[in-house]
Structure formats: structure tokens, C-alpha cells
Write a protein that holds these residues in place. Structure first.
Motif, PDB file in Angstrom:
ATOM      1  N   MET A 186     -29.430 -32.520 -93.917  1.00  0.00           N
ATOM      2  CA  MET A 186     -29.429 -31.569 -95.040  1.00  0.00           C
ATOM      3  C   MET A 186     -28.206 -31.769 -95.930  1.00  0.00           C
ATOM      4  SD  MET A 186     -31.593 -29.207 -95.792  1.00  0.00           S
ATOM      5  CE  MET A 186     -33.103 -28.512 -95.107  1.00  0.00           C
ATOM      6  N   GLN A 187     -28.442 -31.883 -97.209  1.00  0.00           N
ATOM      7  CA  GLN A 187     -27.335 -32.071 -98.131  1.00  0.00           C
ATOM      8  C   GLN A 187     -26.749 -30.729 -98.521  1.00  0.00           C
ATOM      9  OE1 GLN A 187     -29.125 -34.483-101.213  1.00  0.00           O
ATOM     10  NE2 GLN A 187     -27.091 -35.328-101.613  1.00  0.00           N
ATOM     11  N   THR A 188     -25.446 -30.684 -98.602  1.00  0.00           N
ATOM     12  CA  THR A 188     -24.785 -29.454 -99.023  1.00  0.00           C
ATOM     13  C   THR A 188     -24.691 -29.440-100.535  1.00  0.00           C
ATOM     14  OG1 THR A 188     -23.514 -29.373 -97.014  1.00  0.00           O
ATOM     15  CG2 THR A 188     -22.628 -28.171 -98.886  1.00  0.00           C
ATOM     16  N   VAL A 189     -25.107 -28.338-101.140  1.00  0.00           N
ATOM     17  CA  VAL A 189     -25.045 -28.287-102.598  1.00  0.00           C
ATOM     18  C   VAL A 189     -23.891 -27.408-103.073  1.00  0.00           C
ATOM     19  CG1 VAL A 189     -26.731 -26.443-102.927  1.00  0.00           C
ATOM     20  CG2 VAL A 189     -26.431 -28.169-104.688  1.00  0.00           C
ATOM     21  N   ILE A 190     -23.560 -26.386-102.272  1.00  0.00           N
ATOM     22  CA  ILE A 190     -22.375 -25.584-102.587  1.00  0.00           C
ATOM     23  C   ILE A 190     -21.525 -25.529-101.334  1.00  0.00           C
ATOM     24  CG2 ILE A 190     -21.494 -23.301-103.230  1.00  0.00           C
ATOM     25  CD1 ILE A 190     -24.087 -22.747-104.625  1.00  0.00           C
ATOM     26  N   SER A 191     -20.250 -25.854-101.469  1.00  0.00           N
ATOM     27  CA  SER A 191     -19.405 -25.648-100.301  1.00  0.00           C
ATOM     28  C   SER A 191     -18.200 -24.791-100.673  1.00  0.00           C
ATOM     29  CB  SER A 191     -18.997 -26.984 -99.680  1.00  0.00           C
ATOM     30  OG  SER A 191     -17.902 -27.514-100.339  1.00  0.00           O
ATOM     31  N   VAL A 192     -18.064 -23.720 -99.927  1.00  0.00           N
ATOM     32  CA  VAL A 192     -16.988 -22.753-100.143  1.00  0.00           C
ATOM     33  C   VAL A 192     -16.017 -22.932 -98.988  1.00  0.00           C
ATOM     34  CG1 VAL A 192     -16.431 -20.297-100.304  1.00  0.00           C
ATOM     35  CG2 VAL A 192     -18.610 -21.144-101.213  1.00  0.00           C
ATOM     36  N   THR A 193     -14.753 -23.179 -99.309  1.00  0.00           N
ATOM     37  CA  THR A 193     -13.775 -23.442 -98.259  1.00  0.00           C
ATOM     38  C   THR A 193     -12.587 -22.495 -98.361  1.00  0.00           C
ATOM     39  OG1 THR A 193     -14.376 -25.754 -98.623  1.00  0.00           O
ATOM     40  CG2 THR A 193     -12.572 -25.330 -97.091  1.00  0.00           C
ATOM     41  N   ASN A 194     -12.334 -21.786 -97.300  1.00  0.00           N
ATOM     42  CA  ASN A 194     -11.165 -20.897 -97.187  1.00  0.00           C
ATOM     43  C   ASN A 194     -10.979 -20.003 -98.407  1.00  0.00           C
ATOM     44  OD1 ASN A 194     -10.601 -22.150 -94.753  1.00  0.00           O
ATOM     45  ND2 ASN A 194      -9.357 -23.715 -95.750  1.00  0.00           N
ATOM     46  N   LEU A 195     -12.065 -19.452 -98.881  1.00  0.00           N
ATOM     47  CA  LEU A 195     -11.994 -18.643-100.098  1.00  0.00           C
ATOM     48  C   LEU A 195     -11.532 -17.219 -99.802  1.00  0.00           C
ATOM     49  CD1 LEU A 195     -12.652 -18.258-103.144  1.00  0.00           C
ATOM     50  CD2 LEU A 195     -14.903 -17.490-102.411  1.00  0.00           C
ATOM     51  N   SER A 196     -10.502 -16.791-100.529  1.00  0.00           N
ATOM     52  CA  SER A 196     -10.064 -15.399-100.446  1.00  0.00           C
ATOM     53  C   SER A 196      -9.935 -14.851-101.854  1.00  0.00           C
ATOM     54  CB  SER A 196      -8.705 -15.281 -99.748  1.00  0.00           C
ATOM     55  OG  SER A 196      -8.826 -15.676 -98.403  1.00  0.00           O
ATOM     56  N   LYS A 197     -10.147 -13.548-101.951  1.00  0.00           N
ATOM     57  CA  LYS A 197      -9.985 -12.902-103.250  1.00  0.00           C
ATOM     58  C   LYS A 197      -9.282 -11.567-103.081  1.00  0.00           C
ATOM     59  CE  LYS A 197     -10.294 -11.599-107.478  1.00  0.00           C
ATOM     60  NZ  LYS A 197      -9.485 -12.256-108.524  1.00  0.00           N
ATOM     61  N   THR A 198      -8.183 -11.414-103.774  1.00  0.00           N
ATOM     62  CA  THR A 198      -7.505 -10.126-103.824  1.00  0.00           C
ATOM     63  C   THR A 198      -7.521  -9.678-105.277  1.00  0.00           C
ATOM     64  OG1 THR A 198      -6.061 -10.911-102.061  1.00  0.00           O
ATOM     65  CG2 THR A 198      -5.387  -8.899-103.204  1.00  0.00           C
ATOM     66  N   TYR A 199      -8.126  -8.520-105.532  1.00  0.00           N
ATOM     67  CA  TYR A 199      -8.159  -8.012-106.902  1.00  0.00           C
ATOM     68  C   TYR A 199      -6.785  -7.488-107.303  1.00  0.00           C
ATOM     69  CZ  TYR A 199     -13.204  -8.331-107.566  1.00  0.00           C
ATOM     70  OH  TYR A 199     -14.483  -8.794-107.737  1.00  0.00           O
ATOM     71  N   ALA A 200      -6.606  -7.317-108.615  1.00  0.00           N
ATOM     72  CA  ALA A 200      -5.318  -6.844-109.131  1.00  0.00           C
ATOM     73  C   ALA A 200      -4.927  -5.513-108.478  1.00  0.00           C
ATOM     74  CB  ALA A 200      -5.394  -6.706-110.644  1.00  0.00           C
ATOM     75  N   SER A 201      -5.944  -4.741-108.092  1.00  0.00           N
ATOM     76  CA  SER A 201      -5.667  -3.447-107.462  1.00  0.00           C
ATOM     77  C   SER A 201      -5.070  -3.624-106.070  1.00  0.00           C
ATOM     78  CB  SER A 201      -6.968  -2.659-107.350  1.00  0.00           C
ATOM     79  OG  SER A 201      -7.904  -3.389-106.570  1.00  0.00           O
ATOM     80  N   GLY A 202      -5.071  -4.857-105.562  1.00  0.00           N
ATOM     81  CA  GLY A 202      -4.548  -5.096-104.215  1.00  0.00           C
ATOM     82  C   GLY A 202      -5.654  -5.160-103.178  1.00  0.00           C
ATOM     83  N   LEU A 203      -6.898  -4.838-103.618  1.00  0.00           N
ATOM     84  CA  LEU A 203      -8.006  -4.841-102.665  1.00  0.00           C
ATOM     85  C   LEU A 203      -8.404  -6.268-102.270  1.00  0.00           C
ATOM     86  CD1 LEU A 203     -10.683  -2.488-102.229  1.00  0.00           C
ATOM     87  CD2 LEU A 203     -11.588  -4.726-102.848  1.00  0.00           C
ATOM     88  N   ARG A 204      -8.501  -6.499-100.971  1.00  0.00           N
ATOM     89  CA  ARG A 204      -8.913  -7.836-100.501  1.00  0.00           C
ATOM     90  C   ARG A 204     -10.425  -7.853-100.381  1.00  0.00           C
ATOM     91  NH1 ARG A 204      -6.397 -10.948 -95.746  1.00  0.00           N
ATOM     92  NH2 ARG A 204      -7.215 -12.654 -96.999  1.00  0.00           N
ATOM     93  N   ALA A 205     -11.056  -8.353-101.390  1.00  0.00           N
ATOM     94  CA  ALA A 205     -12.521  -8.298-101.433  1.00  0.00           C
ATOM     95  C   ALA A 205     -13.155  -9.408-100.609  1.00  0.00           C
ATOM     96  CB  ALA A 205     -12.999  -8.369-102.880  1.00  0.00           C
TER      97      ALA A 205
END
Ligand SMILES: Nc1ncnc2c1ncn2[C@@H]1O[C@H](COP(=O)(O)OP(=O)(O)OP(=O)(O)O)[C@@H](O)[C@H]1O
Ligand SMILES: [Mg+2]
Lengths: 256, 308
Positions: B1-20
Motif C-alpha cells: 500500500m502506498q502512503t499518500v499522506i504522512s503525518v509525523t510527530n505533529l503537535s499543535k498549540t493554539y495561541a491560547s495555549g491549548l494543546r489541540a
């Protein structure tokens, strides 16, 4: 493929021009009417009692200033609304997710707003020509100032549209800053008519340079040298471009 | 199976400080339908927003079709069509113009035949000259899908596509999704309707509080779901399961009054009959019985509540 997304530029430009057509009344007709009223009041009614300014009748003298006034306020309000509205209703998601560069976004939005301003300026000039004796000594310079001013202030409008987070802010800048600066910037008088102190103060008003250069292209009359007017216009354009570049680099108020 | 999207070690912290999003790793396979499930506020929309370029990631890298979504955003975004969760549309443009606009925005030359096909597929053809503001909510939802499909994307994100869409249209929508998949489009969808995920998806991912807590083939999940439990309420408390019954998967609960038999309906068809016979032979009697089957929903609720 990665060169430039011409289709996107065209799509946005057309979309914005369609918006202008939809709001023709507000965007073209009403500035023309209000400018025509200025001519009638200042040119015909009061102007008759005001002596000529260096050989130019007062009614004709104020034409470049009035065109500038419309150009500045309309460029700003049109460009700011163009980008503020998608932000406000949320349709900006599509722009942000599209394969378009910031350069292409600015080119198309600001290009559309500036086009509209140039068209508006020419319509006002045509209206003025019906009411007062108009003469244009340096047409190419006139067009140059018209275009540069439209582009610069559309850029400023674009910046305001991104910065604004409510309709009040959107209207505040044109109303509280641009209109006063234009009125005090020699639209209705030559700053040479002012006492020396106020003349010096006026030189800090950027609009003075725009109006002066523009008026020079009509009558050969200028408060400051044409070269200086052009240089200052270039400075405003550069500063606006720098701010836009900074906004996009940082994602300021566009992306979380 | 071919990978079409690969997400690696993704983190998101919004400006409000929330770790989404917290250290997300996820691979989407070419041509699959991937369903992302998770409670409100889990981070589904944030994840999609980052992949599509609407939200800035705080950490991590994402590749779409091998293209980095930041360094090579153009190539990545040409491939993607996004249907957002919120009904955000222009108001004054016509349906036709707004869909054509999207195609141009995504760098494709005008193609009226394709736009017509998309509008017909989404039952919007009759309204092509209507102003967008005159459409109903469900029509606006379909308009957003039409916009996303206008540039023939290879990957389609559907963020809660069926919210506010009636049953019949939902069926049409799923038919469309199937035909897109048949033409090789990869589809990532979020939904709160678990039966939808069950019906549509090839793989299912569960996200909760910004973490991916499960990614599994639907078939594998269904196998787990295929398991049933038979609970026998015994007449007398049982201390231990008699050795003669050790071939059955049995458990004692509630201090020895409940005997629980777990079985796979597909495999052990004759299991219950045999068990009941052997129980009687062993002198174990019961006063009542009941069977239960866990659903994806149960698994989902257990997974999510375990994390609370
Ligand atoms: N622009 C923002 N600024 C700050 N916090 C945000 C922003 N957008 C989302 N969040 C927060 O991030 C978290 C994840 O939100 P997100 O919209 O990704 O959830 P979701 O899984 O899509 O939920 P739902 O099922 O309700 O759509 C939530 O706690 C939300 O409040
Ligand atoms: Mg969401």
C-alpha cells in the motif's frame, strides 16, 4: 506547474471585479455624485468668489485634489473590504488552502481594487471636465500618479482589511485618518497659502506629496517638486509592500 | 500500500495555549476511505486544517503525495480538495460562478463540462444560476463538496459532510464518495455517526484530546465486534469453572453468580448448544440468560472514556 498560478490570479481578479459590478451604485456612482457635488459647491457656488490660484480657476484647481480624495478613500475601502469579508464570513479557508502564493493573492486582490480606483478616477475626471475648464499638461505623469496612488492605497487597504477584526476598525482608518489628511493635504488649497509654520507641519502629511504631484501633472503647479512627489509615492508603496510581506511571512491574523 | 499522506510527530498549540494535537503520527494510504472519529473538540478539524494549510503546525512534518506541505505547498495543495465543517459560502455569487471560481483558484483551466458533471452528481444542476444565499443548508453543504471537487483533487477531505443532510441525499453522497474512490481518489472523512464510518470506511482512526488512540482496518474492528457475550445468571454461586468446561472461553463474574461465555458468532455456531448441554451434565443450572454484542460505538465510548 510551480511557476505561477495564473488561473488563480484570474479567478480572484474576476471575482473581485464581479463584486464591483454587483455594488456598482455604492462603488462607482456614489463617489462620482459626491465629487460632482463638491464641484458644484466649491467650484461654481463659492469658487466664483475665490480668486484664481496662479492663473487656474478655483473650480479647476480643486479637481486633482478631489480625485485624490476619492482615490484614497475608495482604494482603501474597496481593498480592505475585499479581504476582510472572506475573513469575516469564513470563506478565506479556500484561499488559505489553495495552491496560491502570497504574491499571487496580493496581486489579484490589490490589482482588482486598484483597477477599480483608476476607473473611478477617470470617471470623476470626465465628470469634472463637464463642469469646469480642465487641462492636463502632462497626461502620462497624470496616469502614473493615478496608478501608483491607486496601487499604494489599495495595498494599505489590504493591510487594514487583514488587521481589522470588526467593521468599526474597517471604517475607522479612512474616516479618522485618510479623510482629515486629505482635507489638510492641499486638496482645496495650495499649502503655499498657509502661514510658514503650518506649511512646515503640512510637509509631514504624506497626502501633500500625492496631491501636489498629481496637480502638477494637470496645471504645472506644485507645492513640492514633482521628483519629490514621485519619490515619496515610491516610499509609501515600498513601505506598504514591506508590511504586506511581513504579514504573510508571519501569517499575522490570517492563520492560527 | 502506498502512503499518500504522512503525518509525523505533529503537535499543535493554539495561541491560547491549548494543546489541540499531541504528537500525531498517521499514514493515509492511497485510494482508501479513512474515517476519523472522535468526540467534540478532539482535534479532528485542527488536524485537517493543518494538512490543508489553514492552520499552522507547531511541530512536526506532513507530506502529501511526497510533497512537504510547507516547503512545497503548491504541489501538495493541488492534490487536495477540502469540504469544511462550517457552512461558509459566498452569498451573492451564483452556484455556477462560485464553483468555477474554486477551479481557477486551484490552478485549473476552465472546464464547463466538468463543472456540469459535478453539479449534476450533487443534484445542484437545477440551481446552477441561483444565488448561493437562496440555497438551503443541505444544498450549501453539497455546494461546498462541488467546490472541493471542481479541480479534480486526488485527495478529498470531508469534515462532517453529512451534518444537516437528509437521508436520501446522504445515500447519494455516499454513492458519490464510492465512485470517487473507484476513480482512485483518497478520502478522509470525519463523522459523529458511527454507522457511517462502519458502512463507508476502509480504516478507522479514533482521536481523543489531541491524541490518536486507535487506527485499525475496519474489517479487523468488525471482527472484534463480531464477538458476542452470553451471560448466564446462575442459581448457585460457583467457586471455579469445572475443568470439564475448560475448552470454552468462560469467565466468572459478580462473585461467582454470573458465568460469561464469549464467542464468535461466525465461528462457533454450535457453541451455545454444546455449552448448555455440558453445563447441564455438570449440574450447573441457571435462572436467566442474556446475550450482548458490542458495537463500534461501545468500543469507541470505552476507548474515549478510558482516557478521561
Ligand atoms: N482557533 C482556535 N483557537 C484556539 N483554540 C482552538 C481554535 N480552534 C479550535 N480550538 C480548540 O482546539 C480543540 C480542537 O478543536 P477541533 O475543532 O479540532 O475539534 P474537532 O475534533 O473538530 O471537534 P468537533 O467534533 O466539535 O468538530 C478544541 O478544544 C477547540 O476549542
Ligand atoms: Mg470539527
Amino acid at each position: 506547474m510551480s511557476a505561477i498560478n495564473v488561473y488563480a490570479i484570474r479567478a480572484i481578479y474576476r471575482f473581485e471585479m464581479a463584486r464591483t459590478r454587483r455594488t456598482l451604485m455604492q462603488s462607482i456612482v456614489s463617489p462620482v455624485i459626491s465629487t460632482a457635488l463638491y464641484f458644484v459647491v466649491f467650484g461654481a457656488a463659492i469658487g466664483g468668489r475665490i480668486p484664481e490660484v496662479e492663473g487656474v480657476s478655483y473650480g479647476a484647481f480643486i479637481v486633482p485634489g478631489l480625485v485624490m480624495l476619492s482615490l484614497l478613500t475608495q482604494s482603501i475601502s474597496n481593498a480592505s473590504f475585499g479581504i476582510y469579508f472572506p475573513k469575516f464570513v469564513g470563506t478565506i479557508y479556500e484561499l488559505l488552502s489553495a495552491p496560491v502564493s502570497y504574491f499571487e493573492i496580493v496581486l489579484s486582490y490589490v490589482g482588482a481594487a486598484a483597477t477599480k480606483s483608476v476607473v473611478l478616477g477617470l470617471i470623476i475626471l470626465a465628470t469634472a471636465a463637464l463642469l469646469v475648464p480642465l487641462k492636463i499638461e502632462h497626461p502620462l505623469w497624470m496616469i502614473l500618479f493615478l496608478v501608483l496612488t491607486s496601487v499604494t492605497f489599495s495595498l494599505i487597504g489590504f493591510i487594514i482589511g487583514i488587521w481589522a477584526d470588526g467593521f468599526e476598525k474597517l471604517q475607522a482608518i479612512p474616516l479618522l485618518i485618510i479623510t482629515p489628511l486629505t482635507f489638510l493635504g492641499g486638496s482645496f488649497y495650495s499649502i503655499d497659502m498657509l502661514p510658514p509654520f503650518w506649511r512646515t507641519v503640512s510637509l509631514f502629511n504624506p497626502v501633500v506629496y500625492l496631491v501636489s504631484g498629481f496637480r502638477w501633472s494637470f496645471y504645472g503647479l506644485a507645492d513640492v517638486s514633482v521628483g519629490l512627489s514621485l519619490a515619496m509615492t515610491g516610499v509609501f508603496l515600498t513601505v506598504s509592500l514591506a508590511v504586506v510581506a511581513w504579514i504573510f511571512r508571519t501569517g499575522y491574523r490570517l492563520k492560527n | 500500500m502506498q502512503t499518500v499522506i504522512s503525518v509525523t510527530n505533529l503537535s499543535k498549540t493554539y495561541a491560547s495555549g491549548l494543546r489541540a494535537l499531541k504528537n500525531i503520527n498517521l499514514d493515509i494510504r492511497r485510494g482508501e476511505i479513512f474515517a476519523l472519529l472522535g468526540p467534540n473538540g478532539a482535534g479532528k478539524t485542527t488536524l485537517i486544517g493543518i494538512i490543508c494549510g489553514i492552520v499552522n503546525p507547531s511541530e512536526g512534518t506532513i507530506r502529501v503525495g511526497g510533497h512537504d506541505i510547507i516547503g512545497d505547498y503548491r504541489a501538495a495543495r493541488y492534490m487536495i480538495g477540502l469540504v469544511p465543517q462550517e457552512l461558509t459560502t459566498d452569498a451573492f455569487e451564483t452556484v455556477w460562478n462560485t464553483v468555477s471560481f474554486s477551479r481557477g483558484l486551484f490552478g485549473k483551466p476552465a472546464d464547463p463540462a466538468h463543472i456540469e458533471k459535478v453539479l449534476r452528481d450533487l443534484s445542484l444542476w437545477a440551481r446552477k444560476d441561483s444565488k448561493v444565499m437562496t440555497l438551503s443548508g443541505g444544498m450549501k453543504r453539497r455546494l461546498l463538496i462541488a467546490k472541493a471537487l471542481s479541480h479534480e483533487p486526488r485527495i478529498l477531505f470531508l469534515d462532517e459532510p453529512t451534518a444537516g443532510v437528509d437521508v436520501e441525499l446522504r445515500q447519494d453522497m455516499w454513492k458519490l464518495v464510492r465512485s470517487l474512490q473507484a476513480s482512485g481518489v483518497t478520502i478522509i472523512l470525519t463523522t459523529h455517526y458511527i454507522d457511517e464510518a462502519e458502512e463507508m470506511a476502509d480504516r478507522i482512526g479514533v482521536i481523543s484530546k489531541g491524541e490518536i488512540i486507535l487506527v485499525e482496518e475496519k474489517a479487523e474492528l468488525m471482527r472484534k465486534l463480531g464477538r458476542k457475550q452470553l451471560t448466564l445468571h446462575l442459581e448457585k454461586t460457583l467457586v471455579r469453572i469445572p475443568t470439564g468446561l475448560s475448552s470454552y472461553s468462560l469467565e466468572l463474574k459478580s462473585g461467582g453468580t454470573d458465568l460469561i461465555y464469549t464467542y464468535d458468532e461466525q465461528v462457533d455456531r454450535a457453541g451455545i448448544t454444546a455449552l448448555l448441554r455440558d453445563l447441564a451434565a455438570a449440574g450447573i443450572h441457571f435462572k436467566d440468560l442474556q446475550t450482548t454484542q458490542s458495537s463500534l460505538e461501545d468500543i469507541f465510548v470505552t476507548l474515549v472514556s478510558d482516557r478521561k
